[in-house]
Design a protein around this motif. Structure first.
Motif, PDB file in Angstrom:
ATOM      1  N   TYR A   4      36.122  44.122  36.230  1.00  0.00           N
ATOM      2  CA  TYR A   4      36.605  43.743  37.555  1.00  0.00           C
ATOM      3  C   TYR A   4      35.633  44.308  38.595  1.00  0.00           C
ATOM      4  CZ  TYR A   4      40.804  42.815  34.883  1.00  0.00           C
ATOM      5  OH  TYR A   4      41.681  42.331  33.944  1.00  0.00           O
ATOM      6  N   LYS A   5      35.329  43.533  39.603  1.00  0.00           N
ATOM      7  CA  LYS A   5      34.399  43.959  40.642  1.00  0.00           C
ATOM      8  C   LYS A   5      35.013  44.989  41.585  1.00  0.00           C
ATOM      9  CE  LYS A   5      31.514  39.841  40.898  1.00  0.00           C
ATOM     10  NZ  LYS A   5      31.042  38.749  41.757  1.00  0.00           N
ATOM     11  N   ALA A  11      43.558  45.111  46.306  1.00  0.00           N
ATOM     12  CA  ALA A  11      43.278  43.888  47.070  1.00  0.00           C
ATOM     13  C   ALA A  11      44.544  43.059  47.244  1.00  0.00           C
ATOM     14  CB  ALA A  11      42.200  43.069  46.370  1.00  0.00           C
ATOM     15  N   CYS A  51      43.608  34.569  41.633  1.00  0.00           N
ATOM     16  CA  CYS A  51      42.705  33.823  42.520  1.00  0.00           C
ATOM     17  C   CYS A  51      43.504  33.057  43.569  1.00  0.00           C
ATOM     18  CB  CYS A  51      41.831  32.868  41.715  1.00  0.00           C
ATOM     19  SG  CYS A  51      40.527  33.701  40.799  1.00  0.00           S
ATOM     20  N   ASP A  55      43.110  33.913  47.295  1.00  0.00           N
ATOM     21  CA  ASP A  55      42.308  32.807  47.825  1.00  0.00           C
ATOM     22  C   ASP A  55      40.826  33.038  47.532  1.00  0.00           C
ATOM     23  OD1 ASP A  55      41.803  30.375  49.067  1.00  0.00           O
ATOM     24  OD2 ASP A  55      41.509  31.327  51.028  1.00  0.00           O
ATOM     25  N   CYS A  56      40.514  33.141  46.232  1.00  0.00           N
ATOM     26  CA  CYS A  56      39.136  33.401  45.820  1.00  0.00           C
ATOM     27  C   CYS A  56      38.843  32.661  44.513  1.00  0.00           C
ATOM     28  CB  CYS A  56      38.907  34.908  45.641  1.00  0.00           C
ATOM     29  SG  CYS A  56      39.830  35.648  44.286  1.00  0.00           S
ATOM     30  N   GLN A  57      37.652  32.838  43.998  1.00  0.00           N
ATOM     31  CA  GLN A  57      37.217  32.245  42.733  1.00  0.00           C
ATOM     32  C   GLN A  57      37.145  33.344  41.665  1.00  0.00           C
ATOM     33  OE1 GLN A  57      36.537  28.921  42.082  1.00  0.00           O
ATOM     34  NE2 GLN A  57      37.511  28.695  44.076  1.00  0.00           N
ATOM     35  N   GLY A  59      34.779  34.286  39.804  1.00  0.00           N
ATOM     36  CA  GLY A  59      33.542  35.038  39.946  1.00  0.00           C
ATOM     37  C   GLY A  59      33.606  36.096  41.029  1.00  0.00           C
ATOM     38  N   ASP A  60      34.547  35.952  41.948  1.00  0.00           N
ATOM     39  CA  ASP A  60      34.745  36.968  42.982  1.00  0.00           C
ATOM     40  C   ASP A  60      35.440  38.204  42.414  1.00  0.00           C
ATOM     41  OD1 ASP A  60      33.672  35.179  44.837  1.00  0.00           O
ATOM     42  OD2 ASP A  60      35.653  34.397  45.375  1.00  0.00           O
ATOM     43  N   LEU A  61      36.149  38.020  41.289  1.00  0.00           N
ATOM     44  CA  LEU A  61      36.919  39.102  40.678  1.00  0.00           C
ATOM     45  C   LEU A  61      36.177  39.807  39.554  1.00  0.00           C
ATOM     46  CD1 LEU A  61      40.338  37.251  40.125  1.00  0.00           C
ATOM     47  CD2 LEU A  61      39.683  38.669  42.078  1.00  0.00           C
ATOM     48  N   TYR A  63      32.732  40.394  36.702  1.00  0.00           N
ATOM     49  CA  TYR A  63      31.297  40.334  36.442  1.00  0.00           C
ATOM     50  C   TYR A  63      31.030  40.691  34.992  1.00  0.00           C
ATOM     51  CZ  TYR A  63      30.747  45.438  36.688  1.00  0.00           C
ATOM     52  OH  TYR A  63      30.835  46.780  36.457  1.00  0.00           O
TER      53      TYR A  63
END
Length: 107
Positions: A4-5, A11, A51, A55-57, A59-61, A63
């Motif tokens: 997780y990023k 969040a 997501c 409200d994200c993709q 890849g935002d979460l 790596y």
């Protein structure tokens, strides 16, 4: 190998989704919350739900760390892991591969 990023639960809380609200409204299961707290993998359905909430993709979460994956593979080849660790590492690698296939699939 897939991490997780950032702190997903923090969040979610910033967006108004406290762990109490998440459980009360049955947005995510308790086992998913525990997995997030421990930094463990969760299902793609839960990634999709998060997501939607943030409200994200995906890849935002998440790596992928290639060096860690290679280290896991070399330790596995050297027999340094117990069966459970090898299974988890293999499952993580397969999940990452499937996830990347999903992300880069032509639509």
């Amino acid at each position: 190998p897939i991490y997780y990023k950032f702190d997903i639960l923090a969040a979610l809380k910033e967006k108004g989704f406290s762990s109490y609200r998440i459980r009360k409204d049955k947005l995510l299961g308790e086992s998913t919350l525990q997995s997030l707290r421990k930094g463990e993998p969760i299902s793609f359905d839960n990634v999709a739900r998060i997501c939607e909430m943030l409200d994200c993709q995906p890849g935002d979460l998440l790596y992928y760390n290639k060096e860690t994956a290679e280290a896991l593979a070399s330790k596995k080849a050297a027999g340094a892991f117990k069966a459970g660790h090898v299974l988890f590492a293999t499952a993580s690698l397969l999940a990452g591969s499937c996830f990347l296939d999903f992300l880069f699939r032509k639509r």
